[in-house]
Design an enzyme around this catalytic site. Structure first.
Site, short mmCIF file in Angstrom:
data_model
loop_
_atom_site.label_atom_id
_atom_site.label_comp_id
_atom_site.label_asym_id
_atom_site.label_seq_id
_atom_site.Cartn_x
_atom_site.Cartn_y
_atom_site.Cartn_z
N MET A 229 0.83 -1.21 0.00
CA MET A 229 0.00 0.00 0.00
C MET A 229 0.86 1.25 0.00
SD MET A 229 -3.37 -0.78 2.34
CE MET A 229 -2.49 -1.17 3.86
N HIS A 230 1.99 1.22 0.70
CA HIS A 230 2.91 2.37 0.68
C HIS A 230 3.43 2.63 -0.72
CE1 HIS A 230 4.14 3.09 5.16
NE2 HIS A 230 2.85 3.23 4.95
N ASP A 231 3.75 1.56 -1.44
CA ASP A 231 4.22 1.73 -2.81
C ASP A 231 3.15 2.41 -3.67
OD1 ASP A 231 6.72 0.67 -2.38
OD2 ASP A 231 6.15 -1.36 -2.98
N PHE A 234 2.46 6.31 -1.02
CA PHE A 234 3.40 7.18 -0.31
C PHE A 234 4.15 8.12 -1.24
CE2 PHE A 234 4.90 6.56 4.22
CZ PHE A 234 5.39 7.83 4.36
#
Length: 249
Positions: A229-231, A234
């Site tokens: 999800m960060h990829d 973010f």
């Protein structure tokens, strides 16, 4: 310990208190604080005497999560929150850990506290899983431990809206933790630690291992999904702008 950001204090021969006191960064996850915490829990692991750990902060601050610099490094793809496992130090500790959250618990700082075996909140302090305030999805195991400890409804609300909640407000929402006036939190934690220390150390270690093994087994898969999800979230320019303009507000 030579690290001034973290103090180790033996309350009694079998009770150790870890005090986060990086006042320059208001207990955000500076290198000094993270190094100090890692060193403290390494020393605790090597001890064959301690039966309980109290993790606390100073003044109005328990722990404030990522520094602005640290968040920008993640946003730029230079690092990830998995560079160390600081967020799960309490979970991985062999003996029971009490989070005496006398002060504000912000973002990853709040999450770190929730990984303890016992959590004590302050009526006056602010607690927030404010990742989405900056536009990126939660990390550090927050998507697992926040709903697990606070219940699905409140936990999902805190994660999705990134709002700020006073301890007194969380008490009214039915959180399953003691919520006390700030000046009473540490005394309560120390008394709880004394009650734990009355038990045999081996029995405490054995029972804690049994109780937290499901958490320890589930956490790696959660972290992997949070990194995915960060990829996805973010590295947006809006996230960089929010971290730059809204940090600490």
């Amino acid at each position: 310990m030579p690290n001034a950001a973290v103090e180790l204090l033996e309350i009694e021969p079998d009770i150790i208190q870890v005090t986060m006191q990086d006042k320059a960064h208001k207990n955000a996850f500076s290198k000094e604080l993270t190094d100090g915490l890692m060193e403290a829990f390494t020393r605790i692991k090597k001890s064959s005497v301690y039966k309980a750990v109290i993790l606390t902060g100073y003044g109005h601050y328990f722990a404030s999560g990522g520094t602005q610099e640290g968040l920008l490094r993640i946003q730029q793809g230079i690092t990830k929150f998995t560079e160390d496992r600081m967020y799960s130090l309490a979970l991985e500790c062999d003996i029971p850990v009490i989070s005496a959250m006398q002060g504000h618990g912000i973002g990853g700082g709040f999450v770190m506290g929730l990984f303890s075996d016992f959590v004590i909140l302050s009526k006056e302090s602010v607690y927030t899983a404010n990742f989405m305030k900056y536009g990126f999805t939660p990390g550090m195991g927050a998507t697992f431990i926040v709903p697990e400890k606070l219940g699905a409804s409140l936990g999902h609300e805190m994660l999705l809206n990134g709002g700020h909640y006073r301890g007194g407000d969380l008490e009214k929402r039915g959180v399953p933790f003691p919520v006390l006036p700030r000046q009473e939190v540490l005394d309560y934690a120390q008394e709880l630690a004394r009650e734990l220390a009355e038990k045999p150390r081996n029995s405490l270690i054995t029972l804690k291992r049994h109780l937290v093994t499901p958490f320890r087994e589930q956490l790696p898969a959660v972290i992997e999904k949070e990194l995915i999800m960060h990829d996805e979230t973010f590295h947006d320019d809006e996230v960089k702008k929010r971290i730059t303009t809204m940090y600490g507000v």
